[in-house]
Design a protein around this motif. Structure first.
Motif, short mmCIF file in Angstrom:
data_model
loop_
_atom_site.label_atom_id
_atom_site.label_comp_id
_atom_site.label_asym_id
_atom_site.label_seq_id
_atom_site.Cartn_x
_atom_site.Cartn_y
_atom_site.Cartn_z
N PHE A 88 -0.16 7.51 -6.40
CA PHE A 88 -1.10 8.52 -5.93
C PHE A 88 -0.90 8.62 -4.34
CE2 PHE A 88 -5.45 10.25 -5.05
CZ PHE A 88 -5.18 11.63 -5.52
N ARG A 89 -0.65 9.35 -3.75
CA ARG A 89 -0.43 9.51 -2.16
C ARG A 89 -1.88 9.38 -1.61
NH1 ARG A 89 4.43 10.03 0.23
NH2 ARG A 89 4.23 11.20 2.13
N GLU A 90 -2.91 9.74 -2.41
CA GLU A 90 -4.22 9.76 -1.60
C GLU A 90 -5.16 8.55 -2.13
OE1 GLU A 90 -4.87 11.98 1.05
OE2 GLU A 90 -2.96 12.49 0.68
N ALA A 91 -4.60 7.71 -2.68
CA ALA A 91 -5.20 6.48 -3.27
C ALA A 91 -5.88 5.84 -2.22
CB ALA A 91 -4.45 5.52 -3.97
N GLN A 92 -6.98 5.39 -2.62
CA GLN A 92 -7.98 4.36 -1.66
C GLN A 92 -7.94 2.89 -1.96
OE1 GLN A 92 -9.34 5.40 1.33
NE2 GLN A 92 -8.00 7.34 0.66
N GLN A 93 -7.62 2.77 -3.26
CA GLN A 93 -7.55 1.36 -3.80
C GLN A 93 -6.15 1.33 -4.23
OE1 GLN A 93 -10.52 1.31 -6.70
NE2 GLN A 93 -12.07 0.26 -5.64
N PHE A 94 -5.64 -0.04 -4.20
CA PHE A 94 -4.12 -0.45 -4.63
C PHE A 94 -4.01 -1.45 -5.32
CE2 PHE A 94 -5.17 1.02 -0.33
CZ PHE A 94 -4.69 2.47 -0.28
N LEU A 98 6.34 7.39 4.43
CA LEU A 98 5.17 6.14 4.33
C LEU A 98 5.97 4.79 4.73
CD1 LEU A 98 3.94 6.85 0.76
CD2 LEU A 98 2.95 7.25 2.97
N PHE A 99 7.08 4.82 4.90
CA PHE A 99 8.14 3.39 5.29
C PHE A 99 8.88 3.89 6.56
CE2 PHE A 99 7.30 3.49 0.67
CZ PHE A 99 7.09 2.14 0.52
N ALA A 100 8.64 3.03 7.60
CA ALA A 100 9.48 3.21 8.98
C ALA A 100 10.67 2.99 8.81
CB ALA A 100 8.65 2.31 9.93
N LYS A 101 11.68 3.58 9.17
CA LYS A 101 12.96 3.42 8.95
C LYS A 101 13.53 2.13 9.83
CE LYS A 101 17.74 5.60 9.52
NZ LYS A 101 18.33 5.60 8.40
N ILE A 154 0.98 -1.26 0.13
CA ILE A 154 -0.15 -0.15 0.01
C ILE A 154 0.81 1.19 0.03
CG2 ILE A 154 -1.62 1.38 1.39
CD1 ILE A 154 -2.74 -1.30 2.19
N ALA A 155 1.98 1.18 0.73
CA ALA A 155 2.66 2.55 0.83
C ALA A 155 3.58 2.57 -0.35
CB ALA A 155 3.75 2.19 2.12
N LEU A 156 4.12 1.67 -1.12
CA LEU A 156 4.64 1.81 -2.19
C LEU A 156 3.57 2.27 -3.61
CD1 LEU A 156 7.30 1.41 -3.80
CD2 LEU A 156 6.70 -0.65 -4.43
N TYR A 157 2.51 1.73 -3.46
CA TYR A 157 1.42 2.30 -4.31
C TYR A 157 1.25 3.67 -4.17
CZ TYR A 157 -2.57 2.62 -7.26
OH TYR A 157 -3.59 3.00 -8.54
N LYS A 158 1.22 4.22 -2.82
CA LYS A 158 1.17 5.48 -2.60
C LYS A 158 2.23 6.53 -2.96
CE LYS A 158 -2.44 5.43 1.07
NZ LYS A 158 -2.81 5.91 2.32
#
Length: 69
Positions: free
Chosen positions: A26-32, A64-67, A18-22
């Motif tokens: 599209f950062r505000e995507a609701q479908q992935f 979007l990705f925890a370090k 989900i994070a990579l898709y965003k």
């Protein structure tokens, strides 16, 4: 795993998918899309997308990705 599924093949999605898709689409995507469908859509490979996820976790350059320490 999340309660989300791929909008193309209905595969269950992970938070990283989900994070990579965003990040890439599209950062505000609701479908992935899952990694396989996203790779096909972007004309790349699943392996390259997985490498990108690892890179984003290691560097911490995207919120979007925890370090990873």
């Amino acid at each position: 795993m999340t309660n989300h599924t791929c909008m193309h093949c209905s595969a269950p999605l992970s938070g990283d998918e989900i994070a990579l898709y965003k990040k890439l689409v599209f950062r505000e995507a609701q479908q992935f899309l899952c990694l396989d469908c996203l790779a096909s859509n972007l004309s790349t490979t699943r392996d390259k997308l997985e490498q990108m996820i690892i890179y984003l976790h290691k560097t911490g350059i995207c919120t979007l990705f925890a370090k990873w320490e």
